[in-house]
Design a protein around this motif. Structure first.
Motif, mmCIF file in Angstrom:
data_model
loop_
_atom_site.group_PDB
_atom_site.id
_atom_site.type_symbol
_atom_site.label_atom_id
_atom_site.label_comp_id
_atom_site.label_asym_id
_atom_site.label_seq_id
_atom_site.Cartn_x
_atom_site.Cartn_y
_atom_site.Cartn_z
ATOM 1 N N SER A 199 3.951 -3.792 3.107
ATOM 2 C CA SER A 199 3.092 -4.880 3.553
ATOM 3 C C SER A 199 3.675 -6.192 3.056
ATOM 4 C CB SER A 199 1.675 -4.698 2.989
ATOM 5 O OG SER A 199 1.676 -4.979 1.594
ATOM 6 N N ASN A 200 2.973 -7.274 3.348
ATOM 7 C CA ASN A 200 3.350 -8.567 2.777
ATOM 8 C C ASN A 200 2.375 -8.981 1.677
ATOM 9 O OD1 ASN A 200 1.149 -9.072 4.388
ATOM 10 N ND2 ASN A 200 2.125 -10.618 5.663
ATOM 11 N N ASP A 201 1.750 -7.992 1.036
ATOM 12 C CA ASP A 201 0.786 -8.268 -0.033
ATOM 13 C C ASP A 201 1.359 -9.167 -1.116
ATOM 14 O OD1 ASP A 201 -0.937 -6.638 1.317
ATOM 15 O OD2 ASP A 201 -1.083 -5.089 -0.225
ATOM 16 N N ALA A 202 2.632 -8.969 -1.443
ATOM 17 C CA ALA A 202 3.249 -9.722 -2.538
ATOM 18 C C ALA A 202 3.334 -11.214 -2.249
ATOM 19 C CB ALA A 202 4.641 -9.171 -2.832
ATOM 20 N N ALA A 208 -6.958 -12.504 -1.330
ATOM 21 C CA ALA A 208 -6.700 -12.326 0.096
ATOM 22 C C ALA A 208 -6.333 -10.877 0.407
ATOM 23 C CB ALA A 208 -5.589 -13.262 0.552
ATOM 24 N N VAL A 209 -5.599 -10.231 -0.506
ATOM 25 C CA VAL A 209 -5.246 -8.818 -0.326
ATOM 26 C C VAL A 209 -6.500 -7.961 -0.315
ATOM 27 C CG1 VAL A 209 -4.025 -6.860 -1.350
ATOM 28 C CG2 VAL A 209 -2.962 -9.130 -1.349
ATOM 29 N N SER A 213 -7.991 -5.521 2.597
ATOM 30 C CA SER A 213 -8.275 -4.101 2.368
ATOM 31 C C SER A 213 -9.687 -3.747 2.813
ATOM 32 C CB SER A 213 -8.091 -3.765 0.886
ATOM 33 O OG SER A 213 -6.734 -3.866 0.514
ATOM 34 N N ASN A 214 -10.635 -4.633 2.522
ATOM 35 C CA ASN A 214 -12.007 -4.407 2.988
ATOM 36 C C ASN A 214 -12.058 -4.327 4.508
ATOM 37 O OD1 ASN A 214 -12.828 -4.532 0.343
ATOM 38 N ND2 ASN A 214 -14.164 -6.310 0.589
ATOM 39 N N LEU A 215 -11.362 -5.245 5.163
ATOM 40 C CA LEU A 215 -11.330 -5.250 6.620
ATOM 41 C C LEU A 215 -10.716 -3.961 7.157
ATOM 42 C CD1 LEU A 215 -11.749 -6.779 9.276
ATOM 43 C CD2 LEU A 215 -9.499 -7.814 8.954
ATOM 44 N N GLU A 216 -9.645 -3.499 6.533
ATOM 45 C CA GLU A 216 -9.004 -2.250 6.948
ATOM 46 C C GLU A 216 -9.972 -1.079 6.846
ATOM 47 O OE1 GLU A 216 -5.232 -0.191 8.011
ATOM 48 O OE2 GLU A 216 -5.985 -2.244 8.123
ATOM 49 N N PHE A 217 -10.694 -1.015 5.753
ATOM 50 C CA PHE A 217 -11.669 0.063 5.534
ATOM 51 C C PHE A 217 -12.781 -0.002 6.589
ATOM 52 C CE2 PHE A 217 -15.425 1.948 3.591
ATOM 53 C CZ PHE A 217 -14.931 3.121 3.047
ATOM 54 N N ILE A 218 -13.316 -1.184 6.801
ATOM 55 C CA ILE A 218 -14.450 -1.343 7.705
ATOM 56 C C ILE A 218 -14.070 -1.011 9.146
ATOM 57 C CG2 ILE A 218 -16.003 -3.047 8.738
ATOM 58 C CD1 ILE A 218 -15.971 -4.434 5.932
ATOM 59 N N HIS A 219 -12.943 -1.544 9.618
ATOM 60 C CA HIS A 219 -12.649 -1.343 11.042
ATOM 61 C C HIS A 219 -12.218 0.084 11.345
ATOM 62 C CE1 HIS A 219 -8.332 -1.150 12.172
ATOM 63 N NE2 HIS A 219 -8.058 -1.863 11.113
ATOM 64 N N HIS A 220 -11.521 0.752 10.424
ATOM 65 C CA HIS A 220 -11.170 2.148 10.680
ATOM 66 C C HIS A 220 -12.382 3.065 10.561
ATOM 67 C CE1 HIS A 220 -6.971 1.851 11.507
ATOM 68 N NE2 HIS A 220 -6.692 1.234 10.379
ATOM 69 N N MET A 221 -13.277 2.762 9.656
ATOM 70 C CA MET A 221 -14.491 3.569 9.557
ATOM 71 C C MET A 221 -15.375 3.399 10.786
ATOM 72 S SD MET A 221 -14.765 5.694 7.187
ATOM 73 C CE MET A 221 -13.942 6.163 5.657
ATOM 74 N N ALA A 222 -15.370 2.210 11.368
ATOM 75 C CA ALA A 222 -16.120 2.002 12.606
ATOM 76 C C ALA A 222 -15.526 2.846 13.740
ATOM 77 C CB ALA A 222 -16.099 0.525 12.984
ATOM 78 N N GLU A 223 -14.205 2.932 13.780
ATOM 79 C CA GLU A 223 -13.548 3.765 14.786
ATOM 80 C C GLU A 223 -13.887 5.236 14.571
ATOM 81 O OE1 GLU A 223 -9.618 0.899 15.400
ATOM 82 O OE2 GLU A 223 -9.638 2.451 13.865
#
Length: 238
Positions: A199-202, A208-209, A213-223
């Motif tokens: 990733s470009n986390d660094a 912001a990271v 991560s929260n967004l990643e969790f939320i949108h995949h769980m919605a799927e």
């Protein structure tokens, strides 16, 4: 709703958002069985498969079961990020290495004008989505709070068992949550606090990271929740 005990600091807001998403996800995943977990809703789905049966060129995992992953490319949703990298002085060669693509592909993206054509992303199974999320949190934990040395693609032992997958997944999620809870204000502002290599986390402050991560969790769980609804309707109709 009362406001007593509600946190309004940056970390508190991010943790509360994550906790609420986790609570909702755990309820929505209750009763997940193996058949539903591996259900391919359409031809060409990505899933987890035995190593010798993988249908994608970069399927990965340390054990018998691997997670489908297609050929390396720059998705249309990331064209702006590539343009930003170039504007910041990153060479075409470095960008190509960063995305694991050819320099010709990078030049093609940089030369593109107008809205990019939407990506034709494959449909995926619940097993794939859950495995992807497991990988997403296991790797960043290792490269933020762990030893920062282990290869991320060897951290998750994928399994065809829904129960075992969930047991392992929640353990990783809880470890992430516990570690994040101890982050300081200074660390939230630290660019490069996370050194996750895929990733470009660094390049960003850790606050912001965490938001990403929260967004990643939320949108995949919605799927995953939608796939469960489709499975339920399909089973009822059958």
């Amino acid at each position: 709703m009362g406001t007593e005990g509600v946190r309004t600091d940056r970390l508190g807001l991010l943790l509360d958002q994550f906790d609420h998403a986790r609570e909702t996800a755990e309820a929505r995943l209750a009763g997940l069985g193996d058949e539903e977990y591996l259900w391919e809703s359409a031809p060409g789905c990505w899933s987890i498969r035995r190593r010798g049966e993988a249908v994608t060129p970069r399927a990965f995992g340390p054990g018998e079961w691997v997670l489908d992953l297609g050929a390396a490319d720059i998705p249309a949703s990331e064209y702006a990020e590539v343009a930003r990298q170039a504007a910041d002085g990153m060479t075409v060669e470095k960008i190509a290495d960063d995305w694991s693509v050819s320099t010709e592909r990078v030049r093609e993206v940089l030369a593109h004008t107008g809205p990019p054509k939407p990506d034709e992303a494959p449909l995926t199974t619940i097993a794939w989505r859950l495995g992807h999320l497991h990988f997403h949190f296991a790797g960043p934990w290792e490269w933020t709070f762990g030893e920062r040395r282990r290869e991320p693609k060897l951290l998750v032992d994928f399994t065809p068992s829904a129960g075992l997958a969930l047991e392992r997944f929640w353990a990783v999620i809880d470890r992430w949550r516990e570690s994040v809870d101890g982050v300081t204000e200074e660390q939230l502002d630290t660019v490069g606090f996370s050194q996750y290599p895929y990733s470009n986390d660094a390049e960003y402050p850790f606050a912001a990271v965490l938001a990403g991560s929260n967004l990643e969790f939320i949108h995949h769980m919605a799927e995953i929740a939608l796939l469960r609804d489709l499975w339920r309707i399909r089973s009822a109709a059958g």
